[in-house]
Write an enzyme that holds these catalytic residues in place. Structure first.
Site, mmCIF file in Angstrom:
data_model
loop_
_atom_site.group_PDB
_atom_site.id
_atom_site.type_symbol
_atom_site.label_atom_id
_atom_site.label_comp_id
_atom_site.label_asym_id
_atom_site.label_seq_id
_atom_site.Cartn_x
_atom_site.Cartn_y
_atom_site.Cartn_z
ATOM 1 N N ARG A 1 2.607 -1.410 -6.137
ATOM 2 C CA ARG A 1 2.782 -0.118 -6.809
ATOM 3 C C ARG A 1 4.137 0.526 -6.494
ATOM 4 O O ARG A 1 4.792 1.078 -7.382
ATOM 5 C CB ARG A 1 1.657 0.824 -6.356
ATOM 6 C CG ARG A 1 1.689 2.199 -6.994
ATOM 7 C CD ARG A 1 0.829 3.201 -6.214
ATOM 8 N NE ARG A 1 -0.461 2.664 -5.847
ATOM 9 C CZ ARG A 1 -1.569 2.771 -6.579
ATOM 10 N NH1 ARG A 1 -1.542 3.415 -7.720
ATOM 11 N NH2 ARG A 1 -2.705 2.238 -6.152
ATOM 12 N N GLY B 1 0.768 -1.240 0.000
ATOM 13 C CA GLY B 1 0.000 0.000 0.000
ATOM 14 C C GLY B 1 0.794 1.283 0.000
ATOM 15 O O GLY B 1 0.207 2.358 -0.118
ATOM 16 N N CYS C 1 -14.277 6.535 -27.823
ATOM 17 C CA CYS C 1 -15.572 7.213 -27.913
ATOM 18 C C CYS C 1 -16.239 7.268 -26.539
ATOM 19 O O CYS C 1 -17.299 6.668 -26.311
ATOM 20 C CB CYS C 1 -16.447 6.488 -28.927
ATOM 21 S SG CYS C 1 -17.870 7.455 -29.436
#
Length: 424
Positions: free
Chosen positions: A284, A244, A350
């Site tokens: 991360r 974390g 889109c």
């Protein structure tokens, strides 16, 4: 130009480089969108954890959901890491990358019976159990196989990690873990089940955490619980404190991993538990700042109220801005003397949510290559083929050497498993 801390990016002779490779040249050679990762940045991030845990009985498990490219997994396994998995697919990928089964731990709230059997069959190190229902399911599977499953309970300590609500995992309202107040009885029940062997305790309070205080609060609650569980005759061999730790996306200043772990280990020692083995699951913080996504400017579309820079990367390549309103630095790969203008950088998909960065000061022209920084985590691992777009190529940079670690999809790849209706 602000270069995020820990990224291995630098400007040389007016060109942005990753390690010793000019990114504009890299894009010309390999095309865009393109993900490039710095080997040195990943190993330097890992080294901070290794310094913080030096001299301790500890195992680092890379949380592979952050970036599960086989070469990235291989790099961390060869550096001594185990792998933290959250699915049967990740188990297969971890084994394919050469990770020994006894260095794999299995997290996640929805493990299927088939996934539990597969992990038991190869002999993983530990299951992080997230509910009483999962506890019963694993026990039944293990008994049927004639084995005992090594387990820890993932405890939800109800600690606010002060992060985005979508990546907060340690509050009562989150789906993860067993409530702190229910954990003691859950441990006693698990200890009594014949197919389970209690080996540890697990906690993970969120992601992109930039403060030390939530970790200390959670650790205190965990240690209280360890004392209570062991007082009831259930030994706890390891404390798994999850991951974390945040990275620098927009000038964020999380604690360094070695400094964080010095503080946490001092708390563990003060509580008389310095003999426990420590497991941690960083993701991360090992890969996030090691990666960039290179994208070419397709069109510049000035407007009365907003200027749009349309690039060839999109939300299928870089999902974090659309999912979390996340910020990534966007850097030119070549220095221009022109005056900057304010641009909102968007992709060709889109969807109005297909944006990479809003209101950025850039001096750019059509055909320029931009580097989206801090893109090593939760980008390619969450990429899709939305709008039938080919997923990007990936390369690993080691000094001045470039290795392709994933080829770009082809259109045929995308529909290879689909089947046309029979002809009438």
């Amino acid at each position: 130009m602000r270069i995020p801390h820990g990224s291995a990016l630098h400007v040389q002779d007016g060109d942005l480089h990753l390690e010793q490779v000019a990114l504009k040249t890299l894009a010309t050679t390999h095309g865009t969108p393109l993900f490039a990762y710095s080997k040195a940045a990943m190993l330097q991030a890992l080294a901070a954890y290794q310094r913080g845990l030096a001299g301790r009985s500890a195992q680092i498990f890379y949380a592979m959901k952050a970036n599960s490219n086989l070469a990235v997994l291989q790099l961390f396994v060869q550096a001594g890491c185990g792998l933290d998995i959250v699915s049967g697919g990740e188990l297969a990928r971890a084994l394919q990358a050469g990770c020994p089964a006894n260095r794999i731990i299995f997290s996640g709230v929805g493990k299927s019976r088939a996934e539990l059997r597969a992990a038991l069959d190869v002999g993983i190190a530990c299951f992080n159990i997230e509910s009483l229902a999962e506890l019963e399911a694993l026990n039944a599977v293990a008994v049927a196989m004639g084995v005992q499953a090594p387990i820890s309970l993932r405890v939800n300590p109800d600690v606010d990690a002060q992060t985005h609500p979508y990546i907060s995992t340690g509050l009562k309202d989150n789906k993860f873990g067993i409530a702190h107040e229910d954990a003691l009885q859950a441990y006693l029940h698990a200890h009594a089940l014949p197919g389970l062997r209690v080996v540890g305790i697990d906690c993970h309070i969120g992601s992109q955490i930039t403060q030390t205080a939530p970790y200390l609060d959670a650790m205190n609650k965990m240690l209280d619980l360890v004392q209570a569980v062991e007082a009831q005759g259930v030994p706890i061999a390891h404390i798994d404190f999850g991951g974390g730790l945040g990275i620098d996306y927009a000038g964020d200043t999380p604690p360094n991993a070695d400094e964080l772990w010095r503080a946490l280990l001092a708390l563990i020692d003060a509580r008389g538990m310095g003999n426990k083995t420590i497991f941690i699951e960083p993701g991360r913080s090992l890969v996030g700042n090691a990666g960039v996504c290179l994208t070419e400017v397709q069109y510049l579309k000035p407007g009365a109220h907003k200027n749009f820079c349309i690039v060839d990367a999109a939300m299928n390549d870089l999902p974090r801005p659309a999912l979390y309103q996340a910020f990534h630095e966007i850097l030119p790969t070549q220095t221009r003397s022109a005056t900057t203008q304010t641009w909102t950088v968007v992709g060709p998909i889109c969807e109005s949510g297909d944006w990479i960065g809003r209101d950025r000061e850039l001096a750019i022209e059509t055909g320029d290559v931009l580097a989206v920084a801090s893109a090593g985590a939760y980008c390619m691992s969450m990429a899709s083929n939305y709008n039938t777009r080919n997923r990007a190529k990936e390369v690993l940079i080691d000094g001045d050497q470039v290795t392709v670690i994933r080829e770009r999809d082809t259109y045929a790849d995308q529909w290879a498993l689909e089947r046309m209706l029979p002809q009438a």
